[in-house]
Design a protein around this motif. Structure first.
Motif, short mmCIF file in Angstrom:
data_model
loop_
_atom_site.label_atom_id
_atom_site.label_comp_id
_atom_site.label_asym_id
_atom_site.label_seq_id
_atom_site.Cartn_x
_atom_site.Cartn_y
_atom_site.Cartn_z
N PRO A 248 2.37 -5.05 -13.04
CA PRO A 248 3.84 -5.15 -13.07
C PRO A 248 4.50 -4.13 -13.97
O PRO A 248 5.67 -3.78 -13.76
CB PRO A 248 4.08 -6.57 -13.58
N THR A 249 3.75 -3.61 -14.98
CA THR A 249 4.35 -2.66 -15.92
C THR A 249 4.35 -1.23 -15.40
O THR A 249 4.88 -0.33 -16.04
CB THR A 249 3.59 -2.70 -17.25
N LEU A 250 3.72 -0.98 -14.25
CA LEU A 250 3.63 0.37 -13.70
C LEU A 250 4.28 0.42 -12.33
O LEU A 250 4.35 -0.58 -11.61
CB LEU A 250 2.16 0.81 -13.59
N ILE A 251 4.72 1.65 -11.94
CA ILE A 251 5.31 1.87 -10.63
C ILE A 251 4.70 3.13 -10.03
O ILE A 251 4.56 4.16 -10.71
CB ILE A 251 6.86 1.99 -10.72
N VAL A 252 4.29 3.08 -8.77
CA VAL A 252 3.68 4.22 -8.07
C VAL A 252 4.79 5.02 -7.39
O VAL A 252 5.52 4.49 -6.54
CB VAL A 252 2.64 3.74 -7.04
N THR A 253 4.91 6.29 -7.77
CA THR A 253 5.95 7.15 -7.19
C THR A 253 5.41 8.03 -6.06
O THR A 253 6.18 8.55 -5.25
CB THR A 253 6.58 8.03 -8.26
N ALA A 254 4.11 8.23 -6.01
CA ALA A 254 3.51 9.03 -4.93
C ALA A 254 2.06 8.58 -4.75
O ALA A 254 1.37 8.30 -5.73
CB ALA A 254 3.56 10.52 -5.23
N ILE A 255 1.62 8.55 -3.50
CA ILE A 255 0.26 8.09 -3.21
C ILE A 255 -0.25 8.78 -1.95
O ILE A 255 0.50 8.98 -0.99
CB ILE A 255 0.21 6.56 -3.05
N SER A 256 -1.52 9.20 -1.98
CA SER A 256 -2.15 9.84 -0.81
C SER A 256 -3.61 9.40 -0.77
O SER A 256 -4.40 9.75 -1.64
CB SER A 256 -2.05 11.36 -0.89
N VAL A 257 -3.96 8.63 0.25
CA VAL A 257 -5.32 8.10 0.41
C VAL A 257 -6.07 8.99 1.39
O VAL A 257 -5.60 9.24 2.51
CB VAL A 257 -5.29 6.65 0.92
N GLN A 258 -7.25 9.47 0.99
CA GLN A 258 -8.06 10.35 1.82
C GLN A 258 -9.50 9.86 1.90
O GLN A 258 -10.16 9.78 0.88
CB GLN A 258 -8.03 11.78 1.26
N PRO A 259 -9.97 9.48 3.10
CA PRO A 259 -9.20 9.29 4.33
C PRO A 259 -8.49 7.94 4.30
O PRO A 259 -8.85 7.07 3.52
CB PRO A 259 -10.27 9.32 5.42
N SER A 260 -7.51 7.79 5.13
CA SER A 260 -6.73 6.54 5.14
C SER A 260 -7.43 5.45 5.96
O SER A 260 -7.03 4.29 5.92
CB SER A 260 -5.34 6.80 5.71
N THR A 261 -8.47 5.85 6.73
CA THR A 261 -9.26 4.88 7.49
C THR A 261 -10.74 5.16 7.24
O THR A 261 -11.13 6.29 6.93
CB THR A 261 -8.97 4.95 8.99
N VAL A 262 -11.57 4.14 7.41
CA VAL A 262 -13.02 4.28 7.26
C VAL A 262 -13.70 3.61 8.45
O VAL A 262 -13.16 2.68 9.05
CB VAL A 262 -13.54 3.67 5.94
N ARG A 263 -14.90 4.10 8.75
CA ARG A 263 -15.71 3.46 9.77
C ARG A 263 -16.62 2.45 9.11
O ARG A 263 -17.26 2.74 8.08
CB ARG A 263 -16.53 4.50 10.53
N VAL A 264 -16.70 1.29 9.70
CA VAL A 264 -17.51 0.20 9.16
C VAL A 264 -18.55 -0.21 10.21
O VAL A 264 -18.22 -0.39 11.38
CB VAL A 264 -16.64 -1.02 8.77
N VAL A 265 -19.81 -0.31 9.74
CA VAL A 265 -20.90 -0.75 10.60
C VAL A 265 -21.19 -2.21 10.27
O VAL A 265 -21.36 -2.58 9.11
CB VAL A 265 -22.15 0.10 10.38
N ALA A 266 -21.27 -3.04 11.30
CA ALA A 266 -21.58 -4.46 11.10
C ALA A 266 -21.94 -5.08 12.44
O ALA A 266 -21.83 -4.43 13.50
CB ALA A 266 -20.39 -5.20 10.46
#
Length: 323
Positions: A248-266
């Motif tokens: 709650p004490t922090l705020i995210v001003t910019a974000i970039s997730v690499q990669p934004s998706t993953v492959r899952v084996v199951a």
């Protein structure tokens, strides 16, 4: 002096000139006809010839030190010449560029830049009419050899497969002029599309740091065998990555997730219940790139590693008004 002048003056008279021209006219015309016939027969083969152009690669000949010196030629400009051959049409139709030899001889030339003439040896039954250009440029350098690992290059597999490959051999040597060889940073296989359990022999390509093919080098071996080890498709599903919320004490001003998706084996039953993959990061003030800890259920496995670039600021403290 007057006699020659009188003879020339007589030729100015039309009557005299015509009389001389028609004198023995029959034998004269016969002699002209015989001469034309002989010329026509003598040049029949030459007039039957045609011209045809070929783009012929230039071959370098270097017998310096009886061929024992390890030298190489690089940056040959141009690498091929335009050769115009003359010959019978049926003979020229049989020819291809590799049947013609265009050679530049650098024997005895010291190391460094050179400009040398090109010698063309025409195939039997033909003659060289033109050669463009007649000289080529390049440089003679010490021959160098390096050994580099082979990098696999394959076409993109379907998302529902997790292919595994093996390359044999795993290394290759590249040989060439020192200045040319300095451009080579890696050796890759030509892209291959293999079915499960299949193998294929593919050529190798030398690349520069810019990812461009480097010419003028020799690869040994020139080809390698690529084999796909997996026996078929696995149950794979591509899922979005969802990060935990910041404190709650922090705020995210910019974000970039690499990669934004993953492959899952199951197992198929488990994959059917999954909608997303939870990721945990540690938030701190400033801009940083941090790894994401993925959380997948037991029996499942994520196939990609994920990172995130964050810009985080402290949340302003709101002071309540003093009554």
């Amino acid at each position: 002096m007057s006699a020659p002048r009188d003879r020339w003056r007589r030729w100015l008279s039309p009557r005299y000139a015509w009389a001389r021209f028609t004198h023995n006219l029959g034998p004269k015309l016969l002699a002209l006809g015989v001469a034309l016939t002989l010329w026509f027969l003598a040049t029949a083969d030459r007039r039957a010839n045609v011209d045809q152009g070929f783009d012929v690669p230039v071959t370098v000949r270097d017998t310096t030190g009886n061929g024992q010196e390890k030298r190489a030629v690089g940056s040959l400009t141009p690498p091929s010449v335009r050769v115009i051959l003359s010959g019978r049409p049926e003979r020229l139709r049989e020819l291809e560029a590799q049947n013609i030899e265009a050679v530049v001889d650098v024997t005895g030339i010291p190391e460094g830049s050179f400009t040398q003439p090109v010698t063309v040896t025409p195939p039997t039954g033909t003659a060289v009419q033109r050669l463009t250009p007649t000289r080529v440029q390049g440089f003679v350098d010490t021959q160098v050899q390096r050994t580099l690992p082979v990098t696999l290059s394959v076409t993109s597999p379907p998302e529902s497969s997790v292919p595994r490959y093996v390359v044999s051999p795993t290394e290759a040597s590249v040989t060439g002029a020192g200045q040319t060889l300095a451009q080579v940073t890696r050796i890759i296989t030509s892209p291959a599309a293999l079915a499960a359990g299949a193998e294929q022999e593919v050529p190798l390509v030398a690349l520069s740091s810019a990812g461009l093919p480097v010419t003028g080098v020799t690869l040994r071996p020139a080809t390698v065998t690529v084999r796909r080890l997996d026996t078929g498709e696995l149950p794979v599903k591509t899922l979005p990555v969802v990060l935990n919320d910041p404190p709650p004490t922090l705020i995210v001003t910019a974000i970039s997730v690499q990669p934004s998706t993953v492959r899952v084996v199951a197992a198929p039953e488990l994959l059917g219940r999954l909608r997303e993959v939870s990721g945990t990061v540690t938030y701190r003030v400033g801009t940083s790139t941090v790894p994401v800890r993925l959380s997948v259920p037991a029996g499942a496995q994520a196939l990609e590693a994920v990172s995130v670039r964050l810009t985080v600021a402290a949340r302003p403290v709101v002071t309540p008004p003093v009554p």
